[in-house]
Scaffold this motif. Structure first.
Motif, mmCIF file in Angstrom:
data_model
loop_
_atom_site.group_PDB
_atom_site.id
_atom_site.type_symbol
_atom_site.label_atom_id
_atom_site.label_comp_id
_atom_site.label_asym_id
_atom_site.label_seq_id
_atom_site.Cartn_x
_atom_site.Cartn_y
_atom_site.Cartn_z
ATOM 1 N N ILE A 1 17.534 63.205 -1.661
ATOM 2 C CA ILE A 1 18.539 63.310 -0.606
ATOM 3 C C ILE A 1 17.972 64.185 0.500
ATOM 4 C CG2 ILE A 1 20.878 64.067 -0.052
ATOM 5 C CD1 ILE A 1 21.543 63.672 -3.003
ATOM 6 N N CYS B 1 28.956 63.325 7.222
ATOM 7 C CA CYS B 1 27.920 63.546 8.245
ATOM 8 C C CYS B 1 28.455 63.192 9.635
ATOM 9 C CB CYS B 1 26.687 62.718 7.922
ATOM 10 S SG CYS B 1 25.707 63.359 6.539
ATOM 11 N N ASN C 1 18.757 67.646 5.797
ATOM 12 C CA ASN C 1 19.782 67.649 6.837
ATOM 13 C C ASN C 1 21.041 66.897 6.391
ATOM 14 O OD1 ASN C 1 18.190 69.138 8.500
ATOM 15 N ND2 ASN C 1 17.999 67.612 10.120
ATOM 16 N N THR C 2 20.838 65.800 5.682
ATOM 17 C CA THR C 2 21.983 65.024 5.190
ATOM 18 C C THR C 2 22.831 65.854 4.244
ATOM 19 O OG1 THR C 2 20.701 62.977 5.361
ATOM 20 C CG2 THR C 2 22.660 62.925 3.974
ATOM 21 N N SER C 3 22.170 66.507 3.308
ATOM 22 C CA SER C 3 22.884 67.337 2.338
ATOM 23 C C SER C 3 23.608 68.493 3.021
ATOM 24 C CB SER C 3 21.910 67.886 1.291
ATOM 25 O OG SER C 3 22.559 68.785 0.414
ATOM 26 N N LYS D 1 24.602 68.764 6.218
ATOM 27 C CA LYS D 1 25.719 68.308 7.051
ATOM 28 C C LYS D 1 26.924 67.904 6.202
ATOM 29 C CE LYS D 1 23.161 66.599 11.098
ATOM 30 N NZ LYS D 1 22.859 65.389 11.904
ATOM 31 N N ALA D 2 26.658 67.127 5.150
ATOM 32 C CA ALA D 2 27.760 66.639 4.320
ATOM 33 C C ALA D 2 28.489 67.795 3.640
ATOM 34 C CB ALA D 2 27.232 65.655 3.286
ATOM 35 N N VAL E 1 29.298 60.480 1.944
ATOM 36 C CA VAL E 1 28.285 61.284 2.644
ATOM 37 C C VAL E 1 28.235 60.895 4.118
ATOM 38 C CG1 VAL E 1 25.836 61.840 2.785
ATOM 39 C CG2 VAL E 1 26.930 61.669 0.557
ATOM 40 N N SER E 2 28.250 59.604 4.390
ATOM 41 C CA SER E 2 28.217 59.142 5.782
ATOM 42 C C SER E 2 29.439 59.625 6.553
ATOM 43 C CB SER E 2 28.140 57.617 5.822
ATOM 44 O OG SER E 2 26.982 57.144 5.173
ATOM 45 N N THR F 1 20.952 57.900 3.586
ATOM 46 C CA THR F 1 20.865 57.385 4.958
ATOM 47 C C THR F 1 19.804 56.309 5.130
ATOM 48 O OG1 THR F 1 19.278 59.102 5.631
ATOM 49 C CG2 THR F 1 21.644 59.604 5.849
ATOM 50 N N CYS G 1 15.527 59.359 2.048
ATOM 51 C CA CYS G 1 16.875 59.855 1.762
ATOM 52 C C CYS G 1 17.711 58.668 1.309
ATOM 53 C CB CYS G 1 17.499 60.505 3.002
ATOM 54 S SG CYS G 1 19.246 60.935 2.795
#
Length: 699
Positions: free
Chosen positions: A296, A8, A299-301, A303-304, A4-5, A242, A239
């Protein structure tokens, strides 16, 4: 970093591309903005900035893909999309204008339900659009659309524009299709034409594309929706990806591997009933979609998932259930690990030649290889130079990510492989793979034989090991892999999974795959086309070479590094027997008339020969005598001396042993075959004279 990182970080590094359609290698490519998805539109409506109708038209398939605001709440109760949607939501006059027969309804009660659902659709859509327009994040183009649809004349306008056409009874029916979509499901997008007087220079230099009438391409509209929707997300939580507190994703995107992939999700917990025990955690809240067990960030979801969609479409590989993608952190071009040496070199060569033809697609299977001109030869030195060129462009902080996806069921998608490594190490391991497996491989393009040194691609390896000749065309049989009920090839998936660590991480080659390749190459009678068999033979030689190279690296007694040229000093039993088999095949073949393709005794007995070489060689040598007598005395003497020279190198107890041969016999067989086919500087004068006398052709 975790996957995920990494994704992102990829999104953040390319955020300036978000929402912009780019032309990439002949196809349109777009990095989706946060909160956006793509839909196939069937209808396009043109309006002015005041919300007045101008025209409407149907869309062709090649222009239908549209960027659409697609909020996380879509799956949590709010069914209407904020801007573009189906006619049942956008056309407030649809029920009054179109006659619905509800042919799919089971009974009258079902028809009433469908009609009530249609009647509720427009109020849901207009309410959502109104909330956006009345927020501090409103946009003039969105307001124009709101004013237009609020008049509830969409269906009438489409009839006037001949988008909705009446049937033979002058009735506009729901049975009529719009570009193969039912009337209520036909997706609508808008163009808004403004009266701004802008110079061509100002329009072309506008990075936000705000002057484009296509609302879906206007980045100012995209930013307007993102800001508006973010303002509606009030509840925040941790989240887990992150470690930050932020609005939490209620659902996660689909269409990851392609627009056809409408069900499979990477992250999903859709088991509200009969779910597994979750300990002290609460279950998913039906109203909000939040889950105490795992959260989660939205935004993280976004973007990934959006970065993964984009990079797969940009440079991913998908076939028969295999989906994998590799990228460098600065998006520098690097060779694909699953490609052949010829494909890798072709991508950096000046001629721009496409990848080599594979068995099942474009290869032309020639019976007489002498009639096929060799127009291209890619040496190992050229391949290494190409890798050096890639390496010279890398920075000290260049990293590589390799990721593979697969789905066991239509609704679940899994990451089956994830690896981060230095780009320099990636190239080093790739070089080692092709050097340790280096052999001469062939492919045919435009009726021209092309040869390269290195290793074949993973799909070609899978075809060689697990494929069989198929097809009704006996003159051009193709090697194909068996497929399951889902039209996928499990053996191709397996080949990728098992060979991937060998190439990327330098792991040991699977022994069973080497054995399978040797068994395939030991049965030339299974192939109608000589070209097919040569491909299988050369891939088997590559894999055998890799196996003994690995043993050499581990300082094992059997370890050896084989050359592609004949090694006359090699006294290995299997290698020597392979040489004898090649000589027997050659003696018989040089007596054939030009164009004759009859199977030789050496080929006929090859499978038995690999299991019991001493006993089988006696039969082959006995059957070879009539062909020896057809040779000129000089030729006969040459081959007798060659057989004697090879036989003398055996240890007596090894020659008469009943043990089967190992894969090294294929190395000796192919090297001796190549040596005997050299012209004229590597070939005996006696054989050259015999060829002229018999007018023989190559196989």
């Amino acid at each position: 970093m975790n996957w995920v990182s990494s994704l992102c970080a990829l999104y953040d590094a390319n955020a300036y591309r978000a929402g912009e359609v780019e032309r990439w290698k002949g196809k349109d490519l777009v990095l989706l903005p946060i909160g956006y998805d793509t839909m196939e539109a069937q209808v396009e409506i043109h309006i002015d900035q005041n919300g007045n109708f101008i025209r409407a038209r149907t869309l062709e398939k090649d222009e239908a893909e549209t960027l659409v605001p697609y909020p996380d709440s879509r799956a949590s109760g709010i069914k209407a999309l904020p801007l573009f949607d189906g006619l049942s939501y956008i056309a407030g006059d649809l029920l009054e204008t179109v006659t619905f027969y509800f042919s799919g309804a089971k009974n009258e009660k079902d028809k009433k339900k469908k009609k009530a659902r249609l009647r509720e659709s427009f109020p849901l859509y207009i309410a959502g659009l109104k909330a956006w327009c009345e927020s501090p994040f409103s946009h003039p183009k969105v307001a124009a659309i709101y004013h237009y649809v609020g008049k509830q004349t969409v269906a009438k306008n489409l009839i006037d524009s001949q988008v909705l056409v009446a049937d033979e009874n002058s009735i506009v029916s729901d049975k009529i299709k719009i570009q193969n979509a039912s009337v209520e499901k036909a997706f609508v997008r808008f163009r808004v034409f403004t009266n701004d007087n802008n110079s061509p220079d100002s329009i072309l230099s506008d990075p936000d594309n705000a002057h484009d009438s296509a609302v879906w391409l206007d980045k100012t509209v995209q930013r307007s929706f993102i800001a508006y929707y973010s303002s509606t997300l009030h509840k925040k939580d941790l989240c887990y990806m992150t470690g930050e507190h932020m609005p939490i994703a209620k659902t996660n995107p689909v269409k990851i591997r392609g627009k056809w992939d409408t069900k499979a999700k990477l992250i999903s917990a859709n088991d509200e009933s009969n779910f597994s025990y979750r300990g002290r955690f609460n279950t998913k809240e039906k109203k909000t979609g939040y889950n105490e067990a795992l959260s989660i960030g939205y935004n993280t979801s976004q973007k990934a998932h959006n970065a993964l969609k984009w990079i797969i479409r940009r440079q991913g590989f998908s076939r028969d259930g295999v989906c994998l993608v590799a990228w460098e952190n600065a998006l520098r071009d690097l060779p694909n690990f699953h490609d052949s040496a010829a494909s890798i070199l072709a991508k950096v060569s000046d001629d721009g030649e496409a990848d080599e033809a594979e068995f099942e697609e474009e290869a032309l299977f020639e019976e007489d290889e002498a009639d096929v001109p060799v127009t291209n030869y890619v040496s190992a030195a050229k391949f290494n130079a190409a890798l050096d060129g890639y390496a010279s462009k890398l920075s000290d902080i260049s990293n590589m990510v390799v990721l593979a996806l697969d789905s066991a069921t239509p609704g679940r998608l899994a990451i089956t492989y994830y690896k981060e490594l230095k780009s320099s190490r990636y190239l080093k391991n790739l070089r080692t793979w092709h050097e340790s497996c280096c052999w001469k491989h062939e492919y045919i393009r435009d009726k021209e034989l092309k040869v390269y040194e290195g290793m074949a691609s993973i799909p070609e390896i899978a075809l060689a090991i697990y494929g069989t000749e198929q097809g009704e065309d006996k003159s051009n049989p193709k090697i194909k892999l068996s497929k399951n009920s889902d039209n996928k090839s499990p053996m191709l998936v397996s080949a990728f999974e098992r060979l991937r660590p060998c190439i990327i991480e330098g792991a040991a080659i699977p022994r069973d795959m080497v054995r399978a390749a040797v068994l395939k190459a030991s049965n030339p009678l299974a192939y109608e086309a000589k070209f097919n068999y040569r491909k299988v033979l050369h891939i088997a030689c590559s894999m055998v070479k890799r196996l003994y190279w690995e043993k050499k690296q581990r300082n094992e007694r059997e370890g050896v590094i084989f050359k592609m040229e004949l090694d006359r000093s090699n006294r290995d039993r299997s290698y020597l027997y392979g040489r004898l088999l090649a000589v027997a095949e050659r003696v018989e073949r040089v007596t054939y008339e030009k164009g004759e393709t009859r199977i030789t005794n050496a080929e006929r007995y090859m499978q038995a020969f690999s299991h019991a070489p001493f006993r089988t060689w006696t039969m082959i040598w006995s059957n070879l005598q009539p062909y020896m007598r057809q040779l000129k005395p000089s030729g006969r003497e040459f081959y007798k001396n060659l057989v004697g020279e090879i036989t003398e190198q055996f240890k007596y107890e090894e020659r008469i042993s009943g043990d089967p041969l190992d894969g090294k016999y294929l190395i000796g067989y192919d090297c001796q075959r190549s040596e005997l086919k050299r012209k004229p500087n590597g070939q005996s004068s006696s054989e050259e004279e015999n060829k002229k006398e018999n007018n023989e052709g190559e196989e």
